[in-house]
Scaffold this active site. Structure first.
Site, PDB file in Angstrom:
ATOM      1  N   GLY A  49       0.814  -1.152   0.069  1.00 25.04           N
ATOM      2  CA  GLY A  49       0.044   0.228  -0.060  1.00 25.04           C
ATOM      3  C   GLY A  49       0.805   1.261  -0.059  1.00 25.04           C
ATOM      4  O   GLY A  49       0.504   2.427  -0.286  1.00 25.04           O
ATOM      5  N   ASP A  51       3.139   4.120  -1.378  1.00 31.73           N
ATOM      6  CA  ASP A  51       3.217   4.900  -2.560  1.00 31.73           C
ATOM      7  C   ASP A  51       4.770   5.288  -3.051  1.00 31.73           C
ATOM      8  O   ASP A  51       5.308   4.927  -4.017  1.00 31.73           O
ATOM      9  CB  ASP A  51       2.358   6.280  -2.785  1.00 31.73           C
ATOM     10  CG  ASP A  51       1.003   5.850  -2.598  1.00 31.73           C
ATOM     11  OD1 ASP A  51       0.325   4.938  -3.303  1.00 31.73           O
ATOM     12  OD2 ASP A  51       0.316   6.762  -1.614  1.00 31.73           O
ATOM     13  N   HIS A  74      20.418  16.556 -11.246  1.00 32.89           N
ATOM     14  CA  HIS A  74      19.552  16.573 -12.301  1.00 32.89           C
ATOM     15  C   HIS A  74      17.971  16.120 -12.067  1.00 32.89           C
ATOM     16  O   HIS A  74      17.860  15.987 -10.824  1.00 32.89           O
ATOM     17  CB  HIS A  74      19.922  15.278 -13.460  1.00 32.89           C
ATOM     18  CG  HIS A  74      20.244  13.840 -12.798  1.00 32.89           C
ATOM     19  ND1 HIS A  74      21.093  13.538 -11.960  1.00 32.89           N
ATOM     20  CD2 HIS A  74      19.338  12.882 -12.993  1.00 32.89           C
ATOM     21  CE1 HIS A  74      20.619  12.357 -11.428  1.00 32.89           C
ATOM     22  NE2 HIS A  74      19.803  11.987 -12.120  1.00 32.89           N
ATOM     23  N   HIS A  76      15.849  13.547 -12.361  1.00 34.48           N
ATOM     24  CA  HIS A  76      15.123  12.133 -12.152  1.00 34.48           C
ATOM     25  C   HIS A  76      14.568  12.109 -10.863  1.00 34.48           C
ATOM     26  O   HIS A  76      15.159  12.507  -9.811  1.00 34.48           O
ATOM     27  CB  HIS A  76      16.127  11.209 -12.509  1.00 34.48           C
ATOM     28  CG  HIS A  76      16.501  10.795 -13.762  1.00 34.48           C
ATOM     29  ND1 HIS A  76      17.526  10.226 -14.209  1.00 34.48           N
ATOM     30  CD2 HIS A  76      15.608  10.989 -14.872  1.00 34.48           C
ATOM     31  CE1 HIS A  76      17.570   9.920 -15.475  1.00 34.48           C
ATOM     32  NE2 HIS A  76      16.509  10.547 -16.158  1.00 34.48           N
ATOM     33  N   ASP A  78      14.512   9.867  -8.556  1.00 30.55           N
ATOM     34  CA  ASP A  78      15.381   9.385  -7.664  1.00 30.55           C
ATOM     35  C   ASP A  78      16.356  10.349  -7.190  1.00 30.55           C
ATOM     36  O   ASP A  78      17.160  10.296  -6.211  1.00 30.55           O
ATOM     37  CB  ASP A  78      16.229   8.075  -7.891  1.00 30.55           C
ATOM     38  CG  ASP A  78      16.967   8.291  -8.962  1.00 30.55           C
ATOM     39  OD1 ASP A  78      16.816   9.051 -10.049  1.00 30.55           O
ATOM     40  OD2 ASP A  78      18.269   7.564  -9.302  1.00 30.55           O
ATOM     41  N   HIS A  79      16.299  11.551  -7.535  1.00 30.70           N
ATOM     42  CA  HIS A  79      17.185  12.795  -6.938  1.00 30.70           C
ATOM     43  C   HIS A  79      16.509  13.932  -6.731  1.00 30.70           C
ATOM     44  O   HIS A  79      17.003  14.869  -6.240  1.00 30.70           O
ATOM     45  CB  HIS A  79      18.167  13.367  -8.276  1.00 30.70           C
ATOM     46  CG  HIS A  79      19.277  12.160  -8.487  1.00 30.70           C
ATOM     47  ND1 HIS A  79      20.554  12.110  -7.951  1.00 30.70           N
ATOM     48  CD2 HIS A  79      18.969  10.817  -9.076  1.00 30.70           C
ATOM     49  CE1 HIS A  79      20.999  10.950  -8.423  1.00 30.70           C
ATOM     50  NE2 HIS A  79      20.359  10.149  -8.922  1.00 30.70           N
ATOM     51  N   ASP A 164      24.833  10.767 -11.446  1.00 23.73           N
ATOM     52  CA  ASP A 164      24.511   9.695 -12.302  1.00 23.73           C
ATOM     53  C   ASP A 164      25.257  10.287 -13.596  1.00 23.73           C
ATOM     54  O   ASP A 164      25.093  11.403 -14.162  1.00 23.73           O
ATOM     55  CB  ASP A 164      22.926   9.496 -12.462  1.00 23.73           C
ATOM     56  CG  ASP A 164      22.238   9.048 -11.395  1.00 23.73           C
ATOM     57  OD1 ASP A 164      22.911   8.921 -10.278  1.00 23.73           O
ATOM     58  OD2 ASP A 164      21.014   8.753 -11.443  1.00 23.73           O
ATOM     59  N   ASP A 196      29.250   7.125  -9.428  1.00 19.53           N
ATOM     60  CA  ASP A 196      28.197   6.452  -9.510  1.00 19.53           C
ATOM     61  C   ASP A 196      28.727   4.970  -9.974  1.00 19.53           C
ATOM     62  O   ASP A 196      29.740   4.596 -10.674  1.00 19.53           O
ATOM     63  CB  ASP A 196      27.335   6.916 -11.027  1.00 19.53           C
ATOM     64  CG  ASP A 196      26.316   6.295 -11.515  1.00 19.53           C
ATOM     65  OD1 ASP A 196      25.782   5.139 -10.961  1.00 19.53           O
ATOM     66  OD2 ASP A 196      25.851   6.562 -12.808  1.00 19.53           O
ATOM     67  N   HIS A 369      23.974   5.178 -17.079  1.00 18.11           N
ATOM     68  CA  HIS A 369      24.849   4.901 -16.295  1.00 18.11           C
ATOM     69  C   HIS A 369      26.275   4.381 -17.012  1.00 18.11           C
ATOM     70  O   HIS A 369      26.168   3.453 -17.878  1.00 18.11           O
ATOM     71  CB  HIS A 369      24.606   4.132 -15.332  1.00 18.11           C
ATOM     72  CG  HIS A 369      23.339   4.481 -14.622  1.00 18.11           C
ATOM     73  ND1 HIS A 369      23.609   5.713 -13.307  1.00 18.11           N
ATOM     74  CD2 HIS A 369      22.123   4.406 -14.665  1.00 18.11           C
ATOM     75  CE1 HIS A 369      22.202   5.680 -13.142  1.00 18.11           C
ATOM     76  NE2 HIS A 369      21.227   5.208 -13.823  1.00 18.11           N
ATOM     77  N   HIS A 391      25.317   5.396  -5.312  1.00 15.53           N
ATOM     78  CA  HIS A 391      24.211   5.031  -6.133  1.00 15.53           C
ATOM     79  C   HIS A 391      24.556   3.505  -6.719  1.00 15.53           C
ATOM     80  O   HIS A 391      25.059   3.335  -7.880  1.00 15.53           O
ATOM     81  CB  HIS A 391      24.319   6.059  -7.436  1.00 15.53           C
ATOM     82  CG  HIS A 391      23.161   6.171  -8.003  1.00 15.53           C
ATOM     83  ND1 HIS A 391      22.622   4.890  -8.867  1.00 15.53           N
ATOM     84  CD2 HIS A 391      22.261   7.263  -8.374  1.00 15.53           C
ATOM     85  CE1 HIS A 391      21.510   5.288  -9.356  1.00 15.53           C
ATOM     86  NE2 HIS A 391      21.048   6.644  -9.098  1.00 15.53           N
TER      87      HIS A 391
END
Length: 560
Positions: A49, A51, A74, A76, A78-79, A164, A196, A369, A391
């Site tokens: 459940g 998010d 950047h 993305h 995840d950043h 990255d 990275d 990458h 990373h």
């Protein structure tokens, strides 16, 4: 005159180590802190459940007076994905390139907080000052435009944070990565490299993004039906190549998925996407064209349950359904942990009659990458005194540490860190000196951090064994008025298991009567007895252990 004690540089990762996503690193010197990146991660399978997952920033909250800003490398998720949640607690200026800040601004608008946050645009080559730190933005190449690496000038030396990257000598837009600047810094002396590690296991070099364009051209040339392409909304270079192939083969393009529409709109506005007039059509208008003239670009390349592609594959999309012969291209590789979701979507698309092209069948995706040879080049150019691989999951970090040793670094100068560990660095020495609070904060709907281990344990229990609710009505004197009501959810279907439900009712009724007869037993104690003894009884009968929820309702005197 007494010498004041010099401070050490502290490097504290709050996310992004031993995981893919949730990237966030704290740099601290004396009374000054700044943060690099602020990302989200996908929830693990057992986080039912949930998010999103964001970093725990308790350390920053405790030291809020020291925090000078957040620098983003950047755009993305995840950043940048955690920024709307973190900035509510740590409201400091955010620095990033034009496209990166435009994507962040979109998020802040959605969260109705854009006017409360200071966004400061920088460009590659710029240097900013945050307290004692000077941060230089170095042009990089990745799978999104406007990416940068960082050179962080500290009182004890220079830190290079690659974020990255890959070394793409023929990028879709802009210049190649600024390797000369990295080499120049390397000649002057770099104290610490943070690089990275995602693709360190892969030999050779990552292919240029341009190679995907050639594959797309070949696929589009031979396609006789509608084409649906799923990719990351933030991969603007990939979207540009899909547009280019569409124009070359006389197809119109529509977009599906809110994030896709938002990102394309921002990229067009800022000039990062070149789409000729008349190529982009609303999804309602494009459906009226012949199938061989249609291209749809959609989100859902990771098989996310609520994404546009998943809804298309399961026939739950309001406007788009799969028709026999449709060609679906999944132009992305799986983020670790998402393999099952993607496989399920591919299966569903095939069942609906589509032809599907994915990473294993054609070169319709290249990574953003760096692979092993590119990482070697960075190490040779930078020549760091100390090294921290970042990373990646633990095996990636370990392999990158091994690579640094292979290139001549001493094992004691390489630090395999965990989230929350504190690395203290002077001009000559580095060591891990302790830990700060770090971990996962779970986002569930509008709730931030209110879902913890106890809630997840309950959800897992419910998902595996279901729920039995026993409702008992008692008088004020403590007598059972009626036999208990038994409600089953996810355990057994009542109509098919009436005898079992009757037995549960009788067993629970006897337990309640006996417990209430002991006048010392309060209602809470009675509930615990029901949970324990009914639980044992059900396991003996069914070899299952449903969650048991006793409810005791006391009827006031005169109403019984």
């Amino acid at each position: 005159m007494t010498n004041r004690k010099k401070n050490n540089l502290k490097v504290i990762p709050l996310g992004g180590l031993e995981e893919i996503g949730k990237n966030m690193t704290v740099f601290e010197y004396g009374e000054c802190i700044f943060v690099v990146d602020c990302g989200v991660a996908f929830p693990e399978d057992e986080m039912l459940g949930v998010d999103l997952v964001i970093p725990d920033v308790s350390y920053l909250e405790k030291n809020i007076d020291k925090v000078k800003g957040i620098v983003v490398t950047h755009g993305h998720e995840d950043h940048i994905g955690a920024l709307p949640y973190i900035l509510n607690k740590v409201n400091v200026p955010v620095y990033g390139t034009e496209l990166t800040l435009a994507l962040i601004e979109n998020k802040l608008v959605e969260h109705q907080m854009v006017n409360d946050i200071e966004l400061k645009v920088v460009k590659a080559g710029d240097t900013i000052e945050l307290g004692v730190f000077k941060i230089e933005f170095i042009h990089s190449t990745h799978s999104i435009a406007d990416s940068v690496a960082l050179a962080i000038f500290t009182p004890v030396g220079v830190v290079i944070h690659t974020s990255d990257f890959k070394i793409d000598q023929t990028p879709i837009e802009g210049e190649p990565m600024d390797l000369p600047r990295l080499a120049e810094l390397g000649k002057k002396g770099v104290l610490l490299l943070m690089a990275d590690s995602t693709n360190v296991e892969r030999p050779g070099y990552t292919m240029s993004e341009r190679t995907v364009g050639d594959t797309l051209d070949n696929v589009f040339k031979n396609a006789k039906s509608r084409i649906i392409v799923a990719t990351f909304a933030s991969n603007i270079h990939r979207i540009q190549q899909i547009i280019n192939s569409s124009v070359k083969f006389d197809r119109k393009v529509s977009l599906s998925g809110r994030s896709m529409v938002n990102v394309v709109s921002v990229a067009m506005k800022l000039g990062y996407l070149n789409i000729p007039p008349g190529v982009l059509l609303d999804i309602d208008k494009i459906q009226k064209l012949p199938q061989e003239q249609i291209v749809m670009i959609t989100t859902g390349s990771q098989g996310e349950p609520m994404s546009a592609l998943t809804r298309i594959a399961t026939s739950t999309h309001r406007k788009v359904g799969i028709e026999k012969g449709d060609l679906v291209i999944i132009s992305a590789s799986a983020i670790p942990g998402n393999e099952k979701f993607i496989s399920r979507v591919i299966d569903d698309l095939f069942k609906q009659g589509a032809d599907v092209i994915y990473d294993e069948l054609a070169e319709i995706h290249v990574s953003g990458h760096a692979r092993k040879e590119e990482l070697k080049l960075i190490h040779r150019l930078v020549k760091p005194r100390f090294f921290v691989p970042v990373h990646g999951e633990y095996r990636h970090l370990k392999q990158h540490a091994n690579l640094a040793q292979f290139l001549g670094m001493k094992e004691e100068d390489i630090f395999l860190m965990e989230n929350g560990q504190v690395l203290e660095i002077s001009q000559k020495k580095a060591q891990i000196t302790g830990n700060v609070q770090a971990g996962d904060v779970l986002i569930d709907g509008l709730g931030i951090g209110d879902v913890g281990n106890v809630v997840l344990k309950d959800r897992k229990h419910l998902s595996e064994d279901g729920l039995i609710v026993v409702v008992a009505t008692v008088s004020q004197e403590g007598n059972l008025i009626n036999e208990p009501e038994v409600i089953s959810r996810g355990f057994v279907y009542v109509k098919e298991s009436e005898s079992l439900i009757d037995d549960i009712r009788d067993f629970a009724g006897d337990l309640i009567v006996k417990s209430l007869a002991r006048k010392k037993n309060g209602y809470n104690n009675t509930k615990n007895i029901i949970k324990d003894e009914l639980g044992s009884y059900l396991y003996q009968r069914t070899k299952r252990s449903p969650m048991i929820l006793p409810v005791i309702i006391e009827i006031p005197k005169g109403q019984a």
